[in-house]
Design a protein around this motif. Structure first.
Motif: not given
Length: 386
Positions: A2, A164, A250
């Protein structure tokens, strides 16, 4: 792995009063109450507007207030622009007011040193930037999108990033290992046999490189369509140092959107009848497309729900539309959610390669070990074939 698309100065921000995304130059136009001609640049804002700006102007990504106008600066010797005018967001304590996962959080010196992440109005690319701004103004006047759409795109990216994330564990050494693999001529294939070494001028070093390729084919597959240029790799190493042990974005969540925007950039550049930059569109995959064009392609796809043909139809209408009546209505500077995508992707690729490198990450050491192994194979073969 990520990664986050790291912070930059906010070359544009969102004005609640004007309900639009604006840069410092455009804000100066609006506050002065006059419309400049296309070639005129107005960037000075009276200090009496400072308090109003702090409460009205929001970060177009995370929505925080506290904007201060930072003027552009030029080199005393060459008069070259070294700092672009921009907005700096500060809290009551004088620290960065951006949300930690805002793309503008962190370093904010305004120095024009990162061409992948900003559009420099003071450079030779100004005409390119202004061309894209004109197309955005056309789009607004033709009701293809509006400032709320542009802001919605910023919010989409911010929410995607905030949802994310992972902790950065990639090291500069791992990036260097991936770079060594990328520079290795893996497209050259040759299978070693001990009999080949009977040639008087047999090249053991080349044989070791061929064997290295065979033993690392899965790693080379991970490097497909990554750039060779050293600048991207150096920046990737800098990012691993800067964001060490931090939660980061990410990148895999963004890649389908970036690939689509890149495809649209290439098509538009080839078929628009307008020269966006001297770069060959077919090389955009490796060298990167013009940043303003990438920003507008991303916006067009966002408005079109990421439908490629719908976005192309929108571009066709933009290009055929008459010149806009108001050049202060549109802005894509800072709209690009893909800034620094390439070095961040290299960080991700380096992480994937490191996790699959079970025999170490010492490129010269691996070549030496392989050459020694091949020489031993040849020695044993000679014993059996005197």
């Amino acid at each position: 792995m990520q990664v986050i698309l790291g912070g930059y100065m906010a070359t544009t921000a969102y004005s609640k009063h004007y309900a639009r995304e604006i840069d410092v130059e455009q804000l100066a136009w609006l506050l002065s109450g006059r419309q400049p001609d296309a070639s005129e640049q107005v960037s000075e804002i009276d200090s009496k507007w400072s308090e109003w700006i702090r409460s009205d102007v929001q970060c177009s990504s995370c929505g925080r207030i506290g904007a201060h106008v930072v003027r552009s600066a030029r080199s005393r010797g060459t008069q070259k622009v070294i700092r672009q005018s921009h907005f700096r967001f500060l809290g009551q304590d004088g620290n960065d007011a951006h949300h930690p996962f805002c793309e503008f959080y962190g370093e904010d010196d305004g120095v024009l040193s990162q061409p992948d992440g900003l559009v420099n109005l003071g450079s030779e690319r100004s005409a390119e930037t202004r061309l894209i701004r004109e197309l955005v103004c056309k789009g607004i006047e033709q009701n293809l999108f509006d400032q709320s759409t542009i802001r919605a795109m910023r919010q989409w990216f911010f929410e995607l990033k905030a949802s994310s994330r992972f902790r950065m564990t990639v090291t500069p050494e791992q990036v260097e290992w991936a770079r060594c693999l990328r520079r290795h001529a893996h497209y050259q294939r040759w299978t070693f046999h001990p009999a080949q070494a009977e040639m008087p001028g047999f090249d053991w070093a080349a044989a070791a490189k061929y064997q290295f390729t065979e033993e690392h084919l899965p790693l080379f597959e991970l490097l497909r369509e990554t750039p060779v240029e050293a600048t991207h790799w150096r920046r990737a190493q800098e990012l691993t140092i800067r964001h060490k042990d931090q939660e980061v974005f990410d990148l895999s969540a963004l890649r389908p959107h970036y690939d689509a925007a890149l495809t649209l950039c290439r098509f538009v550049a080839k078929n628009a009848g307008v020269k966006f930059s001297p770069t060959d569109p077919d090389s955009y995959r490796w060298k990167g497309p013009p940043v303003p064009l990438l920003a507008l392609c991303g916006l067009s796809l966002f408005v079109s729900s990421w439908d490629m043909n719908a976005a192309i139809a929108m571009f066709a209408k933009l290009l055929r539309s008459p010149a806009p009546a108001d050049l202060s209505r549109g802005n894509v500077i800072g709209l690009n959610p893909f800034h620094e995508y390439t070095p961040w992707r290299l960080v991700q690729v380096s992480a994937d390669i490191a996790s699959s490198s079970f025999d170490g990450q010492d490129y010269p050491g691996r070549l030496a070990a392989i050459e020694a192994k091949l020489r031993e194979q040849h020695r044993l073969w000679k014993l059996q074939n005197p």
